[in-house]
Each structure stands twice: as C-alpha cells, then as structure tokens.
Design a protein around this motif. Sequence first.
Motif, PDB file in Angstrom:
ATOM      1  N   CYS A  30       0.847  -1.188   0.000  1.00 54.88           N
ATOM      2  CA  CYS A  30       0.000   0.000   0.000  1.00 54.88           C
ATOM      3  C   CYS A  30       0.886   1.243   0.000  1.00 54.88           C
ATOM      4  CB  CYS A  30      -0.902  -0.011   1.232  1.00 54.88           C
ATOM      5  SG  CYS A  30      -1.906   1.469   1.359  1.00 54.88           S
ATOM      6  N   VAL A  31       0.781   2.014  -1.061  1.00 53.47           N
ATOM      7  CA  VAL A  31       1.676   3.151  -1.255  1.00 53.47           C
ATOM      8  C   VAL A  31       0.936   4.460  -1.011  1.00 53.47           C
ATOM      9  CG1 VAL A  31       3.142   4.362  -2.922  1.00 53.47           C
ATOM     10  CG2 VAL A  31       3.003   1.852  -2.950  1.00 53.47           C
ATOM     11  N   GLY A  32       1.541   5.317  -0.206  1.00 48.52           N
ATOM     12  CA  GLY A  32       0.958   6.622   0.035  1.00 48.52           C
ATOM     13  C   GLY A  32       1.930   7.740  -0.258  1.00 48.52           C
ATOM     14  N   GLU A  33       1.396   8.921  -0.430  1.00 50.09           N
ATOM     15  CA  GLU A  33       2.242  10.101  -0.598  1.00 50.09           C
ATOM     16  C   GLU A  33       2.028  11.019   0.590  1.00 50.09           C
ATOM     17  OE1 GLU A  33       1.649  12.254  -4.240  1.00 50.09           O
ATOM     18  OE2 GLU A  33       0.945  10.445  -5.261  1.00 50.09           O
ATOM     19  N   LEU A  34       3.107  11.624   1.034  1.00 48.84           N
ATOM     20  CA  LEU A  34       3.018  12.566   2.139  1.00 48.84           C
ATOM     21  C   LEU A  34       2.275  13.830   1.699  1.00 48.84           C
ATOM     22  CD1 LEU A  34       4.071  13.034   5.097  1.00 48.84           C
ATOM     23  CD2 LEU A  34       6.054  14.155   4.041  1.00 48.84           C
ATOM     24  N   ILE A  35       1.385  14.322   2.538  1.00 50.46           N
ATOM     25  CA  ILE A  35       0.746  15.622   2.302  1.00 50.46           C
ATOM     26  C   ILE A  35       1.261  16.567   3.374  1.00 50.46           C
ATOM     27  CG2 ILE A  35      -1.416  16.901   2.161  1.00 50.46           C
ATOM     28  CD1 ILE A  35      -2.831  14.338   1.466  1.00 50.46           C
ATOM     29  N   GLY A  36       1.867  17.648   2.954  1.00 51.01           N
ATOM     30  CA  GLY A  36       2.466  18.564   3.931  1.00 51.01           C
ATOM     31  C   GLY A  36       3.723  17.949   4.521  1.00 51.01           C
ATOM     32  N   PRO A  37       4.274  18.573   5.555  1.00 49.64           N
ATOM     33  CA  PRO A  37       5.538  18.088   6.113  1.00 49.64           C
ATOM     34  C   PRO A  37       5.362  16.884   7.032  1.00 49.64           C
ATOM     35  CG  PRO A  37       4.806  20.027   7.305  1.00 49.64           C
ATOM     36  CD  PRO A  37       3.824  19.819   6.194  1.00 49.64           C
ATOM     37  N   VAL A  38       6.439  16.142   7.257  1.00 44.50           N
ATOM     38  CA  VAL A  38       6.433  15.074   8.250  1.00 44.50           C
ATOM     39  C   VAL A  38       6.102  15.694   9.605  1.00 44.50           C
ATOM     40  CG1 VAL A  38       7.910  13.440   9.508  1.00 44.50           C
ATOM     41  CG2 VAL A  38       8.079  13.603   7.014  1.00 44.50           C
ATOM     42  N   GLY A  39       5.189  15.054  10.311  1.00 46.14           N
ATOM     43  CA  GLY A  39       4.782  15.578  11.624  1.00 46.14           C
ATOM     44  C   GLY A  39       3.727  16.661  11.539  1.00 46.14           C
ATOM     45  N   GLY A  40       3.344  17.002  10.321  1.00 47.50           N
ATOM     46  CA  GLY A  40       2.352  18.066  10.162  1.00 47.50           C
ATOM     47  C   GLY A  40       0.946  17.538   9.911  1.00 47.50           C
ATOM     48  N   GLY A  41       0.732  16.279  10.254  1.00 48.78           N
ATOM     49  CA  GLY A  41      -0.535  15.640   9.919  1.00 48.78           C
ATOM     50  C   GLY A  41      -1.734  16.262  10.602  1.00 48.78           C
ATOM     51  N   MET A  42      -1.574  16.580  11.872  1.00 45.00           N
ATOM     52  CA  MET A  42      -2.716  17.115  12.591  1.00 45.00           C
ATOM     53  C   MET A  42      -3.107  18.482  12.042  1.00 45.00           C
ATOM     54  SD  MET A  42      -4.005  14.956  14.562  1.00 45.00           S
ATOM     55  CE  MET A  42      -5.114  15.881  15.617  1.00 45.00           C
ATOM     56  N   ARG A  43      -2.093  19.263  11.705  1.00 49.31           N
ATOM     57  CA  ARG A  43      -2.389  20.600  11.202  1.00 49.31           C
ATOM     58  C   ARG A  43      -3.145  20.509   9.874  1.00 49.31           C
ATOM     59  NH1 ARG A  43       0.510  24.169   8.184  1.00 49.31           N
ATOM     60  NH2 ARG A  43      -0.402  26.266   8.260  1.00 49.31           N
ATOM     61  N   ALA A  44      -2.662  19.626   9.008  1.00 47.40           N
ATOM     62  CA  ALA A  44      -3.336  19.460   7.721  1.00 47.40           C
ATOM     63  C   ALA A  44      -4.737  18.896   7.917  1.00 47.40           C
ATOM     64  CB  ALA A  44      -2.502  18.534   6.829  1.00 47.40           C
ATOM     65  N   MET A  45      -4.824  17.955   8.826  1.00 49.36           N
ATOM     66  CA  MET A  45      -6.136  17.342   9.048  1.00 49.36           C
ATOM     67  C   MET A  45      -7.103  18.354   9.639  1.00 49.36           C
ATOM     68  SD  MET A  45      -7.848  14.632   8.504  1.00 49.36           S
ATOM     69  CE  MET A  45      -7.138  13.008   8.426  1.00 49.36           C
ATOM     70  N   PHE A  46      -6.580  19.271  10.432  1.00 48.41           N
ATOM     71  CA  PHE A  46      -7.466  20.270  11.030  1.00 48.41           C
ATOM     72  C   PHE A  46      -8.066  21.205   9.987  1.00 48.41           C
ATOM     73  CE2 PHE A  46      -6.382  19.471  15.541  1.00 48.41           C
ATOM     74  CZ  PHE A  46      -7.665  19.578  16.045  1.00 48.41           C
ATOM     75  N   THR A  47      -7.312  21.500   8.944  1.00 48.80           N
ATOM     76  CA  THR A  47      -7.871  22.298   7.850  1.00 48.80           C
ATOM     77  C   THR A  47      -9.161  21.664   7.367  1.00 48.80           C
ATOM     78  OG1 THR A  47      -5.629  22.676   7.078  1.00 48.80           O
ATOM     79  CG2 THR A  47      -7.415  23.210   5.541  1.00 48.80           C
ATOM     80  N   MET A  48      -9.035  20.356   7.201  1.00 44.62           N
ATOM     81  CA  MET A  48     -10.134  19.572   6.688  1.00 44.62           C
ATOM     82  C   MET A  48     -11.213  19.420   7.741  1.00 44.62           C
ATOM     83  SD  MET A  48      -9.247  15.911   5.120  1.00 44.62           S
ATOM     84  CE  MET A  48     -10.482  14.760   4.519  1.00 44.62           C
ATOM     85  N   MET A  49     -10.768  19.227   8.972  1.00 49.33           N
ATOM     86  CA  MET A  49     -11.689  18.887  10.034  1.00 49.33           C
ATOM     87  C   MET A  49     -12.548  20.067  10.439  1.00 49.33           C
ATOM     88  SD  MET A  49     -10.267  16.080  12.669  1.00 49.33           S
ATOM     89  CE  MET A  49      -9.461  17.223  13.718  1.00 49.33           C
ATOM     90  N   ASN A  50     -11.974  21.254  10.420  1.00 46.82           N
ATOM     91  CA  ASN A  50     -12.769  22.395  10.849  1.00 46.82           C
ATOM     92  C   ASN A  50     -13.967  22.611   9.948  1.00 46.82           C
ATOM     93  OD1 ASN A  50     -11.709  23.328  13.270  1.00 46.82           O
ATOM     94  ND2 ASN A  50      -9.944  24.191  12.208  1.00 46.82           N
ATOM     95  N   ASN A  51     -13.718  22.596   8.642  1.00 43.28           N
ATOM     96  CA  ASN A  51     -14.860  22.740   7.753  1.00 43.28           C
ATOM     97  C   ASN A  51     -15.751  21.509   7.796  1.00 43.28           C
ATOM     98  OD1 ASN A  51     -13.787  25.180   7.227  1.00 43.28           O
ATOM     99  ND2 ASN A  51     -13.189  24.763   5.108  1.00 43.28           N
ATOM    100  N   ALA A  52     -15.145  20.363   8.039  1.00 42.78           N
ATOM    101  CA  ALA A  52     -15.953  19.148   8.178  1.00 42.78           C
ATOM    102  C   ALA A  52     -16.870  19.274   9.395  1.00 42.78           C
ATOM    103  CB  ALA A  52     -15.057  17.925   8.308  1.00 42.78           C
ATOM    104  N   ARG A  53     -16.381  19.930  10.419  1.00 42.08           N
ATOM    105  CA  ARG A  53     -17.233  20.126  11.605  1.00 42.08           C
ATOM    106  C   ARG A  53     -18.434  21.007  11.274  1.00 42.08           C
ATOM    107  NH1 ARG A  53     -12.764  20.092  16.631  1.00 42.08           N
ATOM    108  NH2 ARG A  53     -12.552  17.833  16.455  1.00 42.08           N
ATOM    109  N   LEU A  54     -18.194  22.043  10.501  1.00 43.78           N
ATOM    110  CA  LEU A  54     -19.338  22.846  10.053  1.00 43.78           C
ATOM    111  C   LEU A  54     -20.297  21.978   9.243  1.00 43.78           C
ATOM    112  CD1 LEU A  54     -18.001  26.317   8.860  1.00 43.78           C
ATOM    113  CD2 LEU A  54     -18.847  25.630  11.101  1.00 43.78           C
ATOM    114  N   ASN A  55     -19.731  21.128   8.414  1.00 44.99           N
ATOM    115  CA  ASN A  55     -20.596  20.299   7.567  1.00 44.99           C
ATOM    116  C   ASN A  55     -21.361  19.250   8.353  1.00 44.99           C
ATOM    117  OD1 ASN A  55     -20.206  21.636   5.167  1.00 44.99           O
ATOM    118  ND2 ASN A  55     -18.357  20.467   4.648  1.00 44.99           N
TER     119      ASN A  55
END
Lengths: 559, 559
Positions: A267-292
């Motif tokens: 299973c191959v994945g690509e990094l999105i954003g920097p290593v260790g930056g997962g929560m920050r990137a996910m929060f971008t998504m999550m905040n609007n997801a919370r509105l949704n």
Amino acid sequence: MVFTPAVAEQRFVLDHVVGVGELGAEPDIVDAVLEGVGQFAEGEWAPLKRVGDVVGAKWSEDGVRMPDGFPQAYRAYVEGGWGTIGVPEAYGGQGLPFAIQTAVLETLGAANMAFALCPTLTVGAVEALQHHGTPEQQRLYLPKLATGEWTGTMNLTEPQAGSDVGALRAKAEPRDDGTWSITGTKIYISFGDHDMADNIVHLVLARTPDAPAGTKGISLFLVPKYRLNEDGTAGAFNDVRVVSIEHKMGLHASPTCVLSFGDHGDCVGELIGPVGGGMRAMFTMMNNARLNVGLQGVQVAEAATQKAVSYALERVQGARNGAQARIVEHPDVRRMLLRMKAQTQAARALVYYAAGMVDRAYKGDAEAKGRLELLTPLAKAHATDIGCEVSSIGIQVHGGMGYVEETGAAQFFRDARITPIYEGTNGIQAADLVGRKLGLDNGGVFARLVEDMRRDAEAEDLKALVETCDTVGRRLATAEADDKLAASYPFLTMLSTAVCGWLMERQLRAAGDDAFGRTKTAVARFYLDQVVPEALGLRAAATQSAAPLYAIEPEAFAA
Amino acid sequence: MVFTPAVAEQRFVLDHVVGVGELGAEPDIVDAVLEGVGQFAEGEWAPLKRVGDVVGAKWSEDGVRMPDGFPQAYRAYVEGGWGTIGVPEAYGGQGLPFAIQTAVLETLGAANMAFALCPTLTVGAVEALQHHGTPEQQRLYLPKLATGEWTGTMNLTEPQAGSDVGALRAKAEPRDDGTWSITGTKIYISFGDHDMADNIVHLVLARTPDAPAGTKGISLFLVPKYRLNEDGTAGAFNDVRVVSIEHKMGLHASPTCVLSFGDHGDCVGELIGPVGGGMRAMFTMMNNARLNVGLQGVQVAEAATQKAVSYALERVQGARNGAQARIVEHPDVRRMLLRMKAQTQAARALVYYAAGMVDRAYKGDAEAKGRLELLTPLAKAHATDIGCEVSSIGIQVHGGMGYVEETGAAQFFRDARITPIYEGTNGIQAADLVGRKLGLDNGGVFARLVEDMRRDAEAEDLKALVETCDTVGRRLATAEADDKLAASYPFLTMLSTAVCGWLMERQLRAAGDDAFGRTKTAVARFYLDQVVPEALGLRAAATQSAAPLYAIEPEAFAA
C-alpha cells in the motif's frame, strides 16, 4: 411525502445572515444554484432515502455495494456539476462561496442525509489538498475530486484512538522512490468503500518511523484505492482492503468501514504537507468538516420538520370548536411544530453564518477567521443537538405512526443520532470551546462577539442571555482546567442559543410583510420567547465547579 | 454487560419516598421480593434482551411467534409467582402493595423492557376485572391472569381513533344468551398475540347498537382468544385474528398487533361493567397503566445508565495528569453519568411516590387519591421523557460504539422512544394536567401538593421553582382553554421537576454516611444544583398564551 427544497429560506438566510452579496456571488447565480440543486435533490436523491435505509450499503469480499439506484443517482450528481460549486476554478470548480456550497450540501442532505455524506467527505479532501498538497498532487487529484468522479475519505480513528487521535498506531515507512509504505487498520471510515466512483482517495493519518509520541508524531498521507496510471486514470489496486462495515442504528446508506492498509505490504501513500504536520493538515479539513456535520443537523431537522408538518396538515384527530380537526389545529401540536421550525431555522442561521466566515477568512479577514474558530464548535455541537431534538419531536407529532418504520419519521431520528458523535463528539467540541476558543486573542474574539450581540439585541431575554454568556464566559476563560470542562457543555448550549437568538432577531427585523415574512416573524418570535429563556436556566450548570463531579469515586457510579 | 438489579436503591426509595412501612408490607418480605425478582430477571430475562431486539416477534398465519427462549423464560416467570405480587389474595395473589409490584416490574423491565410489557398489560387487565368484573368473571379469569398463565391486553385504538378514543367504531351486538358479538379492527395492540400462554384475555372497547356518539357510547368487553370450557380451561377459538404486526423502531420483542374481531361472525364477548361505562372501566386500568409506562422510563433509564457506567469504567481514552485514563475520569463524562443517575433516580422517585399513592387510595385515603390523579400525568410523561433523554446520553457516553447496534446502547434509545407516545401521548398527559387535574377539588389538590413542597424545600433553586409552579399553576387553572394547552407541556415539565427535586431532597436528608449514602448525596445534589435550575428556564414558555401559536395559518407551517 415529497421533499421540498427550502429555497426561499436559504436565500433569505444567505442574504440577511451571511451577507452573501459581500462575498462576490451574483444573485442570479445564487438563485440558479439553489433552485437547480433543489430540483435535482428532490427528483433524484430524495426518492432513494428509504431504500438507503431499508437495504443499506452491503459488504462483500469484493467491496461495498450501494443500494440499487445510488450509483446512477451519484453519476447524475457528478454530471450535474454539483460537486464543483465551492472548488476554485483553477481545479475545475465553479469557485462559488463556501456559504453557497453549504446551501447546496444542505439541500442534498435534507433529501438524503446518508447519501450526502459522500460528497461532504470529498469536499473535505479537496480542502486538504488545496491547502497542503503539492502542485503535482493538486493537478492529479483535485479535478477528479472536484467533479466527484473520485471521492474522498478521512482516516483518523483506530480502535484505541477515538477522541484521542494522538494514540493512533498506523505506520508509514519511507520507500526508495520518495513514497511511503502504509500499514494499519482504521475504523469508522465513512464511505471508505463503495461502488459509485472510479477511485477513492483516502487521507490517512499515520506515524513515521521514530516519530514522537502523541499528535506531534503524526503525518498525513494520500492513499488512493487504485494507484494512478501514467495518464492519471485509476490503475492497479493499492492494497487497501475493506474488512467489514458497521451495523449501525441509522445512516444505513453510508457504509462505515473498517479499512486495512497494506495487508500485503503493498500500500503506497504520498506525504501531504511536512512530516509531523498531519494534525495541522487534518485540522484544515476537520474544521470545515465540523461545520458540515453541523449542517447535517440542519438537514435532518429540515427534513423531519417538513414531514411532521405534512402529517399534521393531513391527520384528523380530535375536535376543535365542535368540529373534527386536523392535528395542526391543536395548541400543543402547534407548539411542537413551531419549535421544530424555530430550532431548524436557528441551526441553519448558526451554520450558515459560520460558513460565511469561512469565505471572509479565505479573503484574509482576520476577525472573521477568529470568529469562525470560535463558532465552529458551536455550529457542530449545537446544530447536531438540534437535529436530534427536532427529529425526536417529529416522531412525537406522528404519534404511534412515528414509531412505525414505514412512516419515515423514525429514520430521521436514527440517522440524526450519529451527528453529535462523529467528527469530534459534542463533548470534545465543548472542551475546544472553553479550552482553546474562549482564549483566542486573549479573549478578544469572544469579547467582540459578545459586543456585537450586545449592540444588536432588543428582546429582554436575549439581552439577559448575552450578559450571562459574557459573565460566565469571562469567568470560564480563566478557570482551572477541570472547572472549565465541568461547565463546558452547558456553556456551549447557552452561548449557541445566544448566537442563534441574535441571528433570529436579525431575521425578524429583516422580515417583510409577505407570507414568508409573516411565518419568519412568528418562528423567530417563538425562538426569542421560548427557546432563549430556557438557556438562561443553564446558568447554574455553567457556573458549577468540577468538585461535585468528583465527590464520589469512579466505582461508586456503578453502585 | 450483566444487568444488576438496583435493589439497594429500590429499597431506599420504598422506605424514604414511598413510606412502604405504612403500607403493611413486612420488611423481610420486601427484601425477599426485591432480591428474588432481581436474581430471576438478571438470570432469565436480561440474557434475552438482545435476541428479542435482533430476532423480534414474528407474525405468521398461525399467530405470533416469540423469539427462542421467551416462552421458556415466561414459564419461569409464571412458576416463580412474579405475576401474583400485587394481586389480592382472594384471587390467588400475594396481596402486596402496588408499590412493591412497581419495584418488581421495574426490575423485570430494566432487564428486558419489551418482555416486561406483557405482564404489565396483564396487571392492567387484572385491575379492570377486579374493579368492574362480575364475581363469575373474576372467578373464571382472575386466578389465571394473576399467575400469568393467561395474559391480558387493552384494545382501544383504531386507525381513525388514536388520541381521540371516542371516535372508535368497533361494534358489540347482543346475542340471545346475554353475551355479545364483537366485530371490528383494533391497532397497536401490544402482545395482542403470542405463543407464551394458554389464553389471551382481550379487554375491548366497542359500541353497542344505538349508542350515543363519542365516549359515552363506549362499553368494555372481555373477549378471550379461546372461549372457556366448562372446566374453565381454554377451549374453542373465538374468532380473534392477528392480521399483522408493526415493523417498529424498537421494542421488537413486544408484538404490536392489528387484531380483527369477528371476521367470521363468531367472536363472543362479555360486558364488563354497565353498557356505556367502558371509558370509566378502561380508565381504572389506564391510570395505573400510565404509571406503569412512566415506570418503563425508569426501566430503560436504569438499564442505559448501568451500561454507560460500565463502559466508562472500562474504556481508556485520553489522559489525565499525564497518564492514560478511563473515560469516567473526564469531567464531561462524569457530568453525563451523574446526569443519567440523577434523572433516573428522579424518575424512579416520582413513579414510586405515585405508586405509593395508589396503595393509600385503595385504603380509602382521599387525599392520596387526589394526589395520585394529579401526579399520574407527570409520572407518565416526565419519566418517559427522562427515559428518552437518559438513553440518548447513554449513546453519547459510548461514542462511536454507541451507534453500533452490537453494543446495545442503541437498543435502549430505540426502545425508549415509544414510551412518550403510547398510553396517551405526553401531550395528552399535559392536557390532562392543565385541563382536569389542576382543577381537582377547586385547585385544592394542587395547592396542597405545593404546600407540602414549600414546607420541605431547602435548596434555594427548589424553593424558587416551587413558587414559580404555584404562580403559574394557579394562573393556568383559570386560563382560557387554548392558553392552558399552549403552556401545558412546559408547565408539566416544570412541575414534574419540582416534585422530583422535592423527593430527591428528601432522599438527600435521609442519606447516611455509608457508600450508598455518599453516592445518593452526590446524585441528589446534582439534581438540585443542575436539573432544578433548568426548569426555571421554562417559566417563559409556561406563561405564554396561545396567540403566538396561531399567528400564522396552518398551511404557513409548510412554507
């Protein structure tokens, strides 16, 4: 019952609560979108609501199979371009405001809440890639996600890592070519598999080797179900297996998957954003997801209200003034229906208002950004609480028929109940409010919201509620951590009600003397006269310390 | 999770809220009954809760078939004598107080709510025959109903006659031998058919020829599924056919039947009480049945609370003081659990207190009779509202697991939702409160309740709530009919909370310094400090007139 899109109401809220005119959307286009998606949702998605519930998504070795009609109706959604509304033009979208996209998703979800969760998640994946993806990732993935030809998912939860995301164990190990090898199991993945699109783009939180414990060691990965061919089309299977789906109380047409990544080490994945930056990137998504998710509260409340009103206008039972009467004529039924409408409109106003702040924040308005952050937990938690309350009243209006599944009122009640749980439980939202959001800008963000409400409020109870929120909020901002948390949920409800009251009163002032305006006036008045005062009753709970909660030992709860 | 009977709590409430010592029950016997039924329910009925939900009762041409295990567990109930607790010794019962029978039914229903509805209905049939049957009817039917060898049903509802019982059309025509020929269709008949007993005794409301319209033309008939042989055993089929059962959201092990009487002109019934006296006889049965439905609120709240506590004591998630913690350690989870316990105990106190008034009223205490009448709508409506609220919080405590059916928390939520509807919707209860009960003895019954609460209340919020209830109640007693009804539900909730607060404070005073007493103290304090103040927030709604509800036309609700 036929679902009727709430176009006039949406338009009114966009105009008077969101100020959509300031967001650069042409009125003609707004009308065309609201009416167009309304027709589409009413004609194509609403008729599948019941089969979605009764048959539901089914798991097999070969993947998840959606109920009959869903793949076709999904294709019609893609072809109609309804997924592209809020996506920037650079990625093939229409570049309309987030607030318009919110209205579109409301209509789709009011027609068929489980189904609409699929595009809702895709929208989240678009946002994450838009803000954190590389240009190459954006080029390869965004256009297909924008149209909905491919769909997106969010992969956070693991059996031991629910609200505590930092406890997750999924692994990402570097490969020679710069990609990553992903292994691990994720649970509660909505639309983690299905048969409606050519590819599924999983956004997966995982740990890199030697990453620190907790959230700092988490990175975000893009993991497609099928790897891309040279020409960008979906190619070879990427070793993402759907192990099972949950047997849930509701939302049956939304497959909730257990996904296993890399069972065969492939299973191959690509990094999105920097290593260790997962929560920050996910929060971008999550905040609007919370509105949704808050928006799902609006969806189910709107649908449940329409159904209850329709029943009350038909069902004859009992008498008034000596003649047989439809139940809509009875005072307590009217009270229930007005409450349903008032709470639904309040939730809509809250969520749309926050959605408008997303647009303003995108444009660089720092005040809007702060207000959005403050209001996000309110929109998520309070609107979903309203969805649950309103769908429950909807059953009550139907009497015994409401408890019989064929009627459909029960489906709303079952569907709604997940919304206070996922995307951060409402308790987590309350903790976010008192733990982080009240303190933004040293309390300035909260203070300016209070100031706006104080300036506008006319109704006495609303004034009193705003003052109470101010006093309690300032007190909580500096309280001990446990005391904050002990009071967090009652305070969230109080503050949400104040904001809703403020926005309902704003609509009251804007309401004209036509039929729409008179109904709006009656509904807004009900909110101010009946719902707002209730929230004043939460003051005691919102000012309690944590001590009474710890007066007994844990095991004493079982006694 | 194993269900644990709440014996210590039941005993405490019987002692300090009901004053069971004054009702003539020996303490040793009370203990033996509570513990005995607890062991029985835990061992025999609780294990069938899930199969009851998943498999449910099934309809076939030959009648309703219960899930595997139910017939045997029902026989064990009959053999254990648990049906005979409250039945007078003259009819083969144990003659224990209604309040003790209430505790027994609570335990059975907390173990398996759907199952316990069967004996609950039988108890109602016993009461109707006990008070309105002829000696011959009593001799033939009561001993078998007392043991549960035969079960009972109530047949009121027809498709066009729900809350408006007076609209029913089932017919009874006299036959030459003094019996009656019954024809008609009844819906929503709980345990209208099943395979657990030798006979089913239907109590059926029907119209005699030339009877006046409305409720005055209704008579009550005893209609067995099988006619009796000379020796009193069940004999020939009596032409009562189960047409179908409902597909309900919950309570799947309780078959909700459509019954057709006299399809072949061969259904024979006996009159119970006088011609035209059906509503009066049915009310005997219905009033205690309303308490017993309120008791279902206690049942499901107790069961949901136990399950949530058990989960919170096991589930590790997040950290406190740097270490991984069970979720019971988190403040907002504690708040939820304390709220569940407080509301459950409040509902139990309310229902048991009313049950004690049944016993006192039987003994000729006129004051108790009036108080029982006043409190019956409160016990039915508020305790069932609590059952719904508590089971919903139970899901929330479980997080995502709560939405997955296998966990069992969702079953409570689904099961509970019928209780505010049947046996008179909670709206009907509220109408009964303001329309009839407030005015009993020219308001004296209400005034004396208020006086008792006023004399005892110590907590400031409780004092304030009692005064508010007094003011609002006296105002409502003389208000216009529509104004009464408009305010009825909020007032019912306010007054119920005041009564619960009064009874919780009474328990607080009685609580000792042992482990039980400390938990009781924490729970009662939570109720007084957090739940009571919320009810003060209902004052605005409870003092609104009906005018705002009629500000718009019925069709405007659909706009």
